[in-house]
Structure formats: C-alpha cells, structure tokens
Design an enzyme around this catalytic site. Sequence first.
Site: not given
Ligand SMILES: Nc1ncnc2c1ncn2[C@@H]1O[C@H](COP(=O)(O)OS(=O)(=O)O)[C@@H](OP(=O)(O)O)[C@H]1O
Length: 381
Positions: A138, A142
């Site tokens: 999180k 990604r």
């Molecule tokens: N560009 C962009 N678009 C959408 N989301 C973004 C982006 N950059 C960072 N994030 C943040 O990434 C969080 C998810 O983290 P991960 O991808 O590491 O999650 S996971 O561990 O693979 O499930 C996700 O966490 P949440 O906001 O809690 O959903 C986002 O805050």
Amino acid sequence: MEYCSPVFHNLHAFWSSPVKKKLLLLSIMFVVWVYMLYSCVGYCSTMPGLVMVDTPRGKETAPATGRRSDLVSRLLAKPQPWEDVESDYEEPSIRTAASRDLLDADRDRVPDPSAMSSFSNGSGSKKLPQAIIIGVKKGGTRALLEFLRVHPDIRAVGAEPHFFDRNYENGLEWYRDLMPKTLEGQITMEKTPSYFVTREAPARISAMSRDTKLIVVVRDPVTRAISDYTQTLSKKPDIPSFESLTFKNRTTGLIDTSWSAIQIGIYAKHLDNWLQYFPMDQILFVSGERLISDPAGELGRVQDFLGLKRIITDKHFYFNQTKGFPCLKKAEGSSKPHCLGKTKGRTHPNIDPEVVQRLRDFYRPFNMKFYQMTGHNFGWD
Ligand SMILES: Nc1ncnc2c1ncn2[C@@H]1O[C@H](COP(=O)(O)OS(=O)(=O)O)[C@@H](OP(=O)(O)O)[C@H]1O
C-alpha cells in the site's frame, strides 16, 4: 394515417411470417459477424509482422521477423500496457504449479502484459530481475512500477511473482521464466511488496545476486495501515473496526503490533533485516507521498538509481481531478490518458482521531530511527 396504413399492413404481414422472421434474424447476425471480423482484422493490422508462438505460459505473440537490431526494436517498442492488478498479498496461496499465480492474476488484466511484451520485444532473452520493488504494501508500488514501464530500458512483469516469499521452492528457473524478454542493456524488474516484511527474502535475493537493486516505496505508516485495512474491508466487510483491531486492550491503549497492518509500518525493524545482506546504497527509498505530489521528481531519482537516462519526466503525467491522483498520459500511438484502477486510491473510512493520534505516537520513535538509518526525513510527523 391513410398513407401509412399499407406500410403498417406490410410490416405486420412480414412479422407474422416465421420464415421471414428467421431470415431477418440471420441477416442481423451476419452483419454483426462481418462487423466483428472487420474490427479484428483492423486491430491485427496495427501489429504488423506478428505471429503466435507457443511459450510455457501459453500462446504469446512475437515478431515474425525475429531479428531486428536492438535499436530498431527499442524504437518500435510500443508503450507497455497500463495495468492495475490488486495486490494478492494477503492470500495464503503458495502454489506449486508453475505460473498458476501469475495466470490467475492475469485473468483480471486486459490486455495480457506478457503478450504485449512479446509484441514489442520478440527478440532478447528472459533474465532474472536486476531490480526489484520489494515494498511496502500500500505504499504506491503499483503506481511506481507502471510509471517505470514507460521507460524503454525497463521491462517488468505485471503481476506479483511472490517468488522470494511464497514460491521459492519453485526454483530460479521458474522465476526467470515469468520475466519478459529483454534486450542488451534493458533492466528486468518485478514488484512484490510483501518481500520487505519477509524474513527470508533478503538472504534469498542476495543468493540470486548480491548486486540486485532494491526499491522500497514508503508511506506514512498510519495512512498505510488505514489503506491496508481499507483493502481488507473491501474484501471482507464484516471485519471488526480499525479502532478495535488497533489495540490489544483499548483501555490500556496497548497497540496490537501483531496485527499485520500495524507491523508492516515499523519500517526500521524490517530494514534492519535487509541491511544484514545489502548495503544501504543498494536500496532506494521512494516517498509514497511525493510519488503522488511530484511523480516526475521521484521517477527522476529512481531512473538515476537504476543508472538510466531520465526519460520519464513531467510531460508523461497529468493530474486527474476526478481520480485525485496523477495519471499517465498514454505515450505515442494513443491519445487516451490512463489512471490506475479503482482499487488504487480508495476512499478510506473515517478513523477516530484519538486512535490516529495514538498510532502517530506509537510510530514516532520507529520513524525517527528510520529517518536516521536512511538519512532521509520523510516528514510523517
Ligand atoms: N497515481 C496513483 N494512482 C492511484 N493510487 C496511487 C497513485 N500513486 C500512489 N498511489 C497510492 O498507491 C496506493 C496503493 O499502493 P500499492 O500499489 O503499493 O498497493 S498494493 O500493495 O500493491 O496493494 C493507493 O492507496 P489507497 O489510496 O489507500 O488506495 C494510493 O494512495
């Protein structure tokens, strides 16, 4: 009305005949079929010189000509597909059947990135990754991987292989086979955020190659914990509240550090384990917050760390107001912008501010230690 009545009469006669009804239905089906065939041919013709070849992962595509020079291949390389695979971090699915994990993860992905990798990169060979995004769950892993894939010298596997935690017994050849083909000078990458908190992962990665470059996307541990909880809640709506899971005993205020949502955020402790095997200058810490507020800036640091030319810059991003996050402008070939899917950037539930404060107090000393170890103040306090 008088003028129309013969028409209505004829229509009525037409519909009342079952043979004519069938004929009409068949004609419609034929037109639809011709249209679908036409669309398919149009799509395929945008990928000249491609044939289907059998690979261990099933049918993948590769250029018919095969032997283009590296430079030409790179120039022709199409932008890799955007994808948004939900981390399957929590699922206790150590599978023995080769590639099953990835194939399952692929089901949610359109289009299959491995197939696309072969479209754009039929020559070359599969290599073990030289760089891995090891965490944190999180943190924004990604987003980082998808942004990095814009770089022509980076080839990455889309789904999380979970090799160094769940699938290690499958062996390095299994792992290598998951990787996309790369040309000389290109870097192979993968991301599996659970590696950062896996005790055995540093020794295992070091055994693969001591030179592996490691990237950790870190985020305020309190927000990270809430994000983690939000993900679990979306899958299991009946779980207890964040507040009740946080404490061993709410009255004494004792934090339950055995809860993974809390445990993962003690970054200093996990980092200590990695430092037994890797020097600090082989680990890059990316700020999850800055990845959102200044993606190009963070990507600049990552490209430097990987020894790559700074190709990903401001011009690759735009801020999508509806999504509330930076998104990637599709590179040449399409005018469509792309944001991560709806599992990234979820709305978090409101958490009791007292509990949030208690967690801030809990993490503070660990954060300070982490700043000290990394030589970087992430500003979470
Ligand atoms: N560009 C962009 N678009 C959408 N989301 C973004 C982006 N950059 C960072 N994030 C943040 O990434 C969080 C998810 O983290 P991960 O991808 O590491 O999650 S996971 O561990 O693979 O499930 C996700 O966490 P949440 O906001 O809690 O959903 C986002 O805050």
